[in-house]
Design an enzyme around this catalytic site. Sequence first.
Site, PDB file in Angstrom:
ATOM      1  N   GLU A 179       8.255   1.359   4.821  1.00 45.77           N
ATOM      2  CA  GLU A 179       6.970   1.598   4.134  1.00 45.77           C
ATOM      3  C   GLU A 179       5.894   2.187   5.058  1.00 45.77           C
ATOM      4  OE1 GLU A 179       9.189   0.033   2.522  1.00 45.77           O
ATOM      5  OE2 GLU A 179       8.451   0.007   0.471  1.00 45.77           O
ATOM      6  N   TYR A 181       5.004   1.032   8.088  1.00 51.50           N
ATOM      7  CA  TYR A 181       4.347   0.080   8.985  1.00 51.50           C
ATOM      8  C   TYR A 181       4.853   0.282  10.430  1.00 51.50           C
ATOM      9  CZ  TYR A 181       2.502  -2.176   4.811  1.00 51.50           C
ATOM     10  OH  TYR A 181       1.823  -2.424   3.649  1.00 51.50           O
ATOM     11  N   ARG A 229      14.247  -4.800   6.843  1.00 47.68           N
ATOM     12  CA  ARG A 229      13.881  -3.842   5.782  1.00 47.68           C
ATOM     13  C   ARG A 229      13.850  -2.461   6.403  1.00 47.68           C
ATOM     14  NH1 ARG A 229       9.935  -4.259   1.015  1.00 47.68           N
ATOM     15  NH2 ARG A 229      10.804  -2.610  -0.287  1.00 47.68           N
ATOM     16  N   HIS A 267       3.497   4.298   2.515  1.00 42.72           N
ATOM     17  CA  HIS A 267       2.325   4.185   1.629  1.00 42.72           C
ATOM     18  C   HIS A 267       1.593   5.510   1.506  1.00 42.72           C
ATOM     19  CE1 HIS A 267       2.832   0.085   0.692  1.00 42.72           C
ATOM     20  NE2 HIS A 267       2.686  -0.344   1.925  1.00 42.72           N
ATOM     21  N   GLN A 354      -1.305  -2.737 -12.701  1.00 44.26           N
ATOM     22  CA  GLN A 354      -2.730  -2.954 -12.970  1.00 44.26           C
ATOM     23  C   GLN A 354      -3.278  -4.279 -12.440  1.00 44.26           C
ATOM     24  OE1 GLN A 354      -2.216  -0.828 -17.162  1.00 44.26           O
ATOM     25  NE2 GLN A 354      -4.166  -1.870 -17.050  1.00 44.26           N
TER      26      GLN A 354
END
Length: 687
Positions: A179, A181, A229, A267, A354
């Site tokens: 992701e 990081y 991961r 991201h 949401q």
Amino acid sequence: MTPAAAPASASLHDIPYPHLFAPLDLGFTRLRNRILMGSMHTGLEDRARDFPKLAAYFAERAAGGAGLIVTGGFAPNVVGWLTPFGGKLSWPWEVARHRPVTRAVHEHGAKICLQLLHAGRYGYHPLQVAPSKLKAPINPFTPRALSARGVERQIAAFASAAARAREAGYDGVEVMGSEGYLINQFTAPRSNRREDAWGGSAEKRMRFAVETVRRVREACGPDFILIYRLSLLDLVEDGNAWDEIVAQAQAVEAAGATIINSGIGWHEARVPTIATSVPRAAFAGITARLKPHVSLPLVAVNRINMPEVAEGVLAGGQADLVSLARPLLADPEWPAKARAGRAHAINTCIACNQACLDHVFENKRASCLVNPRAVAETELNYPPAAVRKRIAVVGAGPAGLACATVAAQRGHAVVLFDAAAEIGGQFNLAKTIPGKEEFHETLRYFRHRIEETGVELRLGTRAGPEQLAGFDEVVLATGIVPRKVEFPGSDHPSVVSYLDVLGGRATAAGRVAVIGAGGIGFDVAEFLVQEGPSPSLDPARWRAEWGVDFEGGGRGGLARPRPEPPAREVWLLQRSPGRPGARLGKTTGWIHRATLKAKGVKMIGGVEYLGVDDEGLRIRVEGGEPQLLPVGTVVVCAGQEPRRELQAQLQAAGFAAPVHLIGGADVAAELDAKRAIAQGSRLAAGF
Ligand code: FAD
Ligand code: NAP
Ligand code: SF4
């Protein structure tokens, strides 16, 4: 250790999803099934006083049957913080607060791993560090480049945090290597420009990852789950190449990882990875591509939201476990329901983001649009009612459905009226939008809940004062009426409402202008440019549209996007100056804008509507010269007003019972289903 993908015992053949419920033997420990609850930040990780709530949240998911739970990310040290004073496990006194969490999960037969997440240059604070001094495009802070000693200190922090996790009772840790990081920043040339022992060649770039795994294993011993991961698709330029990813997988396996979890997209990637328009199990294929190269169990991730999808991934040999994150926020009993053959009773995650991801990005506590109890387990409960009341709920949209079913679950006698022939209210329009097919699931769930809780449903019945006589409580969930616009020609036959277009009562002829660029305006524009089945239902078409490449050798898994041609020429307009769509969801607005841009939709702000005639729509933009948009149809999506005529009738009739307004009938401005369902549920919790 070879993971068994097939059912482990004969009795499992009797359950509907045998691969999903096959235990997984890890040698030193055994998972009761293949369901891993993926890491999600809830907002309860950051303060010690919230840990009892965190324990209750995880306890429900463990009781609901998850096999292995992974917590939200905890930083191994201060510089690895995601946000200032965010969740961290580095000091001895931070251990004790975790024990109620691990105990609660173990009491229900599940295992739990703590995720160790070092944010690196994604840290939203000035202390952040990274392999190189390169600012992330999504963060205002520029990181400090780590010295060689600094690199060693980060690895030591991972190892010591893992040891503390063991002390706190965790069954293992997940080392967050994807992701975008810190660890991922080391592996990718995009963010690692070092020329020392930690950068330069692919082998040196992955050294940080491999050393971290090796030192964590050393610190925690052999009987501790170590999930790594691994970013299988960075989805950014200058990300990792496939052969480098395979080499990383093999190296972390050799360094002591127990399981590899899949990571999809940084991201800062400009490809959606978990939004509702992403096809179900869209990325399982990339996990499958890694399978022949390693022998440890692999986890498939993203948009696996129903048991048949999960079973398909496992039965097809694409992975050994499936990660469900948001689906267990939506329904903690998902595993138990699946195991009992009650998939129809699952409250399905519609991947809207949401109440979960959007809240996290707004620094608010996460919850769930379809399940307002999520992350509020100690605060919002539906106990049996002390006194059974007769309750009328008018309107079977999201607000009325939530209110009626929670009230009936609590033992009240509930009658639910709707003038329409089916339940759902505006969700029946939402489900027609390409990429919002998941909204069908919420309606299926509520149909089941109505039956299960014994709500008396009266469809095709417009409720008035006479139908509502004799009830103890009356709830008006009558929704909204679309706002009318007033300008010359607004009554021209080419001007129609979104209700007519989405409801199939009007066809958009030729070129189309959409007035109003709120959530509905964007949805209508997507509806107009897409004809035929949506790419959200076809992973190969969807990958081509967004430029995702599973096969090629290019870096980051990116290919040239090939959007399908639009079905129509569309203009999307708003009066406010600036970029349309600025108020859309934090984590999904950019996807809507990118989708429409790729389809050639002209999105214009600062518009003055001068009039409509047989030639089209006349506008002026930011005070400039009048111009004609040569459109055959103008679709009005100019917001909504509360529908309250029934309230007025009840008042006029001197109605005695308490009357409650919820959902759009209460406040239509900025109303969404999140507010409608939460308000309906909370009202019913108090009856
Ligand atoms: P409604 O859904 O409007 O339901 C009101 C119901 O009351 C209707 O079924 C109506 O028939 C009934 N009714 C009214 N008067 C009477 C009467 N006298 N007797 C009997 N029945 C009556 N929200 C999101 O959060 N996320 C999204 O992605 C999203 N996408 C959307 C896409 C579209 C195209 C549309 C149109 C809406 C979308 N929304 C979305 C908004 C969401 O659907 C609404 O916020 C929500 O439906 C409001 O719920 P409600 O129960 O208040 O009212
Ligand atoms: P909205 O978000 O309030 O947008 C209304 C639009 O109409 C705005 O662009 C507004 O912009 C314009 N407008 C308002 N008054 C006008 C007037 N008198 N004349 C011309 N234009 C006017 O409402 P919506 O799009 O109807 O959506 C309703 C609700 O559904 C939203 O609050 C949203 O939360 C929910 N929804 C959510 C999603 C989602 O994906 N999360 C999707 C769909 C709907 P200007 O005033 O600048 O012109
Ligand atoms: Fe899923 Fe939406 Fe709930 Fe998040 S808020 S868990 S995306 S349904």
